[in-house]
Design a protein around this motif. Sequence first.
Motif, mmCIF file in Angstrom:
data_model
loop_
_atom_site.group_PDB
_atom_site.id
_atom_site.type_symbol
_atom_site.label_atom_id
_atom_site.label_comp_id
_atom_site.label_asym_id
_atom_site.label_seq_id
_atom_site.Cartn_x
_atom_site.Cartn_y
_atom_site.Cartn_z
ATOM 1 N N SER A 210 -15.302 41.327 78.987
ATOM 2 C CA SER A 210 -14.119 41.813 79.703
ATOM 3 C C SER A 210 -13.666 40.819 80.764
ATOM 4 O O SER A 210 -12.464 40.549 80.909
ATOM 5 C CB SER A 210 -14.409 43.168 80.354
ATOM 6 O OG SER A 210 -15.403 43.044 81.365
ATOM 7 N N VAL A 211 -14.613 40.271 81.504
ATOM 8 C CA VAL A 211 -14.278 39.332 82.572
ATOM 9 C C VAL A 211 -13.797 38.014 81.991
ATOM 10 O O VAL A 211 -12.814 37.431 82.466
ATOM 11 C CB VAL A 211 -15.493 39.121 83.492
ATOM 12 C CG1 VAL A 211 -15.182 38.075 84.560
ATOM 13 C CG2 VAL A 211 -15.898 40.440 84.148
ATOM 14 N N ALA A 212 -14.470 37.552 80.949
ATOM 15 C CA ALA A 212 -14.072 36.286 80.325
ATOM 16 C C ALA A 212 -12.640 36.361 79.797
ATOM 17 O O ALA A 212 -11.870 35.403 79.923
ATOM 18 C CB ALA A 212 -15.032 35.939 79.194
ATOM 19 N N LYS A 213 -12.281 37.502 79.240
ATOM 20 C CA LYS A 213 -10.940 37.646 78.661
ATOM 21 C C LYS A 213 -9.855 37.595 79.725
ATOM 22 O O LYS A 213 -8.792 36.984 79.520
ATOM 23 C CB LYS A 213 -10.840 38.961 77.894
ATOM 24 C CG LYS A 213 -9.474 39.185 77.247
ATOM 25 C CD LYS A 213 -9.457 40.462 76.419
ATOM 26 C CE LYS A 213 -8.089 40.655 75.765
ATOM 27 N NZ LYS A 213 -8.041 41.885 74.930
ATOM 28 N N ILE A 214 -10.106 38.202 80.881
ATOM 29 C CA ILE A 214 -9.075 38.325 81.911
ATOM 30 C C ILE A 214 -9.155 37.219 82.956
ATOM 31 O O ILE A 214 -8.150 36.599 83.314
ATOM 32 C CB ILE A 214 -9.183 39.703 82.603
ATOM 33 C CG1 ILE A 214 -9.000 40.835 81.583
ATOM 34 C CG2 ILE A 214 -8.159 39.821 83.723
ATOM 35 C CD1 ILE A 214 -7.683 40.839 80.854
ATOM 36 N N ALA A 215 -10.352 36.955 83.474
ATOM 37 C CA ALA A 215 -10.487 36.058 84.620
ATOM 38 C C ALA A 215 -10.708 34.601 84.253
ATOM 39 O O ALA A 215 -10.326 33.713 85.013
ATOM 40 C CB ALA A 215 -11.624 36.533 85.528
ATOM 41 N N ALA A 216 -11.317 34.336 83.102
ATOM 42 C CA ALA A 216 -11.581 32.940 82.736
ATOM 43 C C ALA A 216 -10.299 32.110 82.618
ATOM 44 O O ALA A 216 -10.263 30.966 83.095
ATOM 45 C CB ALA A 216 -12.398 32.878 81.450
ATOM 46 N N PRO A 217 -9.222 32.626 81.999
ATOM 47 C CA PRO A 217 -7.979 31.842 81.985
ATOM 48 C C PRO A 217 -7.435 31.575 83.383
ATOM 49 O O PRO A 217 -6.881 30.505 83.645
ATOM 50 C CB PRO A 217 -7.016 32.725 81.173
ATOM 51 C CG PRO A 217 -7.897 33.584 80.333
ATOM 52 C CD PRO A 217 -9.105 33.848 81.185
ATOM 53 N N ALA A 218 -7.602 32.544 84.277
ATOM 54 C CA ALA A 218 -7.149 32.337 85.653
ATOM 55 C C ALA A 218 -7.968 31.258 86.339
ATOM 56 O O ALA A 218 -7.430 30.436 87.089
ATOM 57 C CB ALA A 218 -7.251 33.643 86.435
ATOM 58 N N GLU A 219 -9.267 31.244 86.081
ATOM 59 C CA GLU A 219 -10.125 30.210 86.654
ATOM 60 C C GLU A 219 -9.690 28.831 86.160
ATOM 61 O O GLU A 219 -9.585 27.885 86.944
ATOM 62 C CB GLU A 219 -11.584 30.461 86.294
ATOM 63 C CG GLU A 219 -12.514 29.409 86.872
ATOM 64 C CD GLU A 219 -13.974 29.695 86.589
ATOM 65 O OE1 GLU A 219 -14.793 29.508 87.491
ATOM 66 O OE2 GLU A 219 -14.287 30.084 85.444
ATOM 67 N N ALA A 220 -9.407 28.722 84.872
ATOM 68 C CA ALA A 220 -8.956 27.436 84.316
ATOM 69 C C ALA A 220 -7.653 26.994 84.955
ATOM 70 O O ALA A 220 -7.473 25.816 85.265
ATOM 71 C CB ALA A 220 -8.806 27.560 82.804
ATOM 72 N N ALA A 221 -6.744 27.945 85.205
ATOM 73 C CA ALA A 221 -5.464 27.616 85.821
ATOM 74 C C ALA A 221 -5.657 27.156 87.257
ATOM 75 O O ALA A 221 -5.002 26.203 87.716
ATOM 76 C CB ALA A 221 -4.538 28.821 85.768
ATOM 77 N N LEU A 222 -6.561 27.797 88.000
ATOM 78 C CA LEU A 222 -6.827 27.394 89.371
ATOM 79 C C LEU A 222 -7.456 26.000 89.437
ATOM 80 O O LEU A 222 -7.119 25.197 90.301
ATOM 81 C CB LEU A 222 -7.736 28.410 90.049
ATOM 82 C CG LEU A 222 -7.125 29.753 90.414
ATOM 83 C CD1 LEU A 222 -8.189 30.709 90.923
ATOM 84 C CD2 LEU A 222 -6.019 29.597 91.445
ATOM 85 N N ILE A 223 -8.338 25.720 88.511
ATOM 86 C CA ILE A 223 -8.962 24.389 88.460
ATOM 87 C C ILE A 223 -7.898 23.333 88.194
ATOM 88 O O ILE A 223 -7.843 22.285 88.847
ATOM 89 C CB ILE A 223 -10.061 24.346 87.394
ATOM 90 C CG1 ILE A 223 -11.230 25.257 87.777
ATOM 91 C CG2 ILE A 223 -10.547 22.920 87.173
ATOM 92 C CD1 ILE A 223 -12.249 25.437 86.692
ATOM 93 N N GLU A 224 -7.028 23.612 87.229
ATOM 94 C CA GLU A 224 -5.978 22.653 86.874
ATOM 95 C C GLU A 224 -5.015 22.447 88.033
ATOM 96 O O GLU A 224 -4.602 21.332 88.333
ATOM 97 C CB GLU A 224 -5.215 23.164 85.644
ATOM 98 C CG GLU A 224 -4.143 22.227 85.122
ATOM 99 C CD GLU A 224 -4.694 20.902 84.616
ATOM 100 O OE1 GLU A 224 -3.976 19.893 84.701
ATOM 101 O OE2 GLU A 224 -5.864 20.875 84.143
#
Length: 227
Positions: A210-224
């Motif tokens: 559940s967390v990977a589906k929702i928050a992981a893309p946000a983490e990638a966007a913040l890193i970028e």
Amino acid sequence: MSHGKQFTLISSLTGPNAWKIDFVLLELGLEYESKFLDFTKLEQKAPDHTKYNPNGRIPTLIDHSNNDFVMWESDAIMLYLVEKYDTERKISVSDFNEKFEQVQWLFFQASGQGPYFGQAVWFMHYHPEKISSAVARYQAETIRVLGVLDGVLSKREWLVGGKCTIADLSFVPWNLYALRVILKNRPDVDVPKDYPAYYKWHRAMFARESVAKIAAPAEAALIERGR
């Protein structure tokens, strides 16, 4: 809102607080439709939304299977969902004392983590004036909260009940901002090294589907965005 799903989640693509509700709905296998509001147009303050949520913020949840019952405030929504729909106690607890421990951690998240971490992000990136003392204050509060959590989690894997519950999941979105935004330019703070129990706990939650589906893309966007 005739989409045929059990819930409507009024959310935003840029506001992290609604992610917590996504986590719970996904964990419990509940069907929902997200309606994303545009903060740049102040849609969260418009009558179409404030008729549901007088505070004019997100998230707001409408339970169509319960006479369109409306809940707002993210941690209150989490409690509603597990009390009504988590009959197997997948991500919640049933013991009387542990229930109040769970509430205790939700209160700490709502009063001690969310506001301070949110203010840190505000003064670092959105406030029209650069106020270094405000940034320093809220970074210090962020570090303090990490210390509280690390101290507890050094003695146990999860906050309550010996398993991942809504108490843990409630911290994920602002934890992400602490790691990727608030403390990014603090060379004196090495979170994995200085707060290892906290960091292990955070990454364990990211391993959940559940967390990977929702928050992981946000983490990638913040890193970028931070590069």
